[in-house]
Design a protein around this motif. Structure first.
Motif, short mmCIF file in Angstrom:
data_model
loop_
_atom_site.label_atom_id
_atom_site.label_comp_id
_atom_site.label_asym_id
_atom_site.label_seq_id
_atom_site.Cartn_x
_atom_site.Cartn_y
_atom_site.Cartn_z
N ASP A 1 35.91 37.96 26.59
CA ASP A 1 35.14 38.97 27.07
C ASP A 1 35.80 40.11 27.78
O ASP A 1 35.28 41.22 27.95
CB ASP A 1 34.07 38.29 28.18
N ARG A 2 36.91 39.79 28.32
CA ARG A 2 37.55 40.85 28.82
C ARG A 2 38.99 41.51 28.51
O ARG A 2 39.36 42.30 28.74
CB ARG A 2 38.18 40.23 30.37
N ILE A 3 39.39 41.00 27.32
CA ILE A 3 40.71 41.29 26.80
C ILE A 3 40.28 41.39 24.92
O ILE A 3 39.77 40.86 24.38
CB ILE A 3 41.57 40.00 26.85
N SER A 4 40.93 42.86 24.70
CA SER A 4 40.59 42.90 23.07
C SER A 4 41.85 43.82 22.78
O SER A 4 42.64 44.38 23.65
CB SER A 4 39.57 43.93 23.11
N LEU A 5 42.42 43.82 21.42
CA LEU A 5 43.41 44.48 20.96
C LEU A 5 42.70 45.47 19.99
O LEU A 5 41.65 45.31 19.46
CB LEU A 5 44.19 43.42 19.92
N HIS A 6 43.38 46.50 19.65
CA HIS A 6 42.92 47.62 19.05
C HIS A 6 44.07 48.11 18.00
O HIS A 6 45.22 48.50 18.61
CB HIS A 6 41.82 48.62 19.34
N GLY A 7 43.88 48.63 16.92
CA GLY A 7 44.86 49.40 16.29
C GLY A 7 44.22 50.35 15.32
O GLY A 7 42.83 50.15 14.71
N GLY A 8 44.77 51.37 14.78
CA GLY A 8 44.33 52.35 13.69
C GLY A 8 45.20 53.34 13.63
O GLY A 8 46.36 53.75 13.76
N TYR A 9 44.54 54.85 13.36
CA TYR A 9 45.11 56.00 13.22
C TYR A 9 44.53 56.99 13.93
O TYR A 9 43.18 57.15 13.88
CB TYR A 9 45.14 56.32 11.41
N ARG A 10 45.09 57.97 14.41
CA ARG A 10 44.40 59.10 15.18
C ARG A 10 45.08 60.56 14.59
O ARG A 10 46.38 60.55 14.25
CB ARG A 10 44.94 58.93 16.56
N TRP A 11 44.30 61.60 14.54
CA TRP A 11 44.45 62.72 14.21
C TRP A 11 43.72 63.78 15.04
O TRP A 11 42.53 63.65 15.42
CB TRP A 11 43.90 63.28 12.70
N MET A 12 44.75 64.71 15.81
CA MET A 12 44.44 65.59 16.66
C MET A 12 44.97 66.94 16.54
O MET A 12 46.04 66.98 16.09
CB MET A 12 44.77 65.09 18.13
#
Length: 65
Positions: free
Chosen positions: A19-30
């Motif tokens: 409930d308090r910890i998560s992992l994330h991954g992906g791609y960003r374009w700015m």
């Protein structure tokens, strides 16, 4: 006078470990564009301009309190 514009898009996958910890991954374009004008109410060309694009993968871990 000056103006600034930012376009920030990303695609991210998030995995909730608890409930308090998560992992994330992906791609960003700015895209960033900054302009400076001669006077505050100028409608002509800008005196100085910076435009750049940043992109790449991102990964992280989130801790929630």
């Amino acid at each position: 006078g000056a103006s600034a514009g930012v376009l920030d898009t990303s695609a991210v996958v998030r995995i909730e470990l608890t409930d308090r910890i998560s992992l994330h991954g992906g791609y960003r374009w700015m895209v960033v564009r900054l302009r400076e004008y001669e006077d505050p109410f100028s409608t002509g060309a800008s005196r100085m301009e910076l435009a750049d694009t940043f992109s790449g993968p991102l990964i992280g871990i989130d801790f929630r309190f």
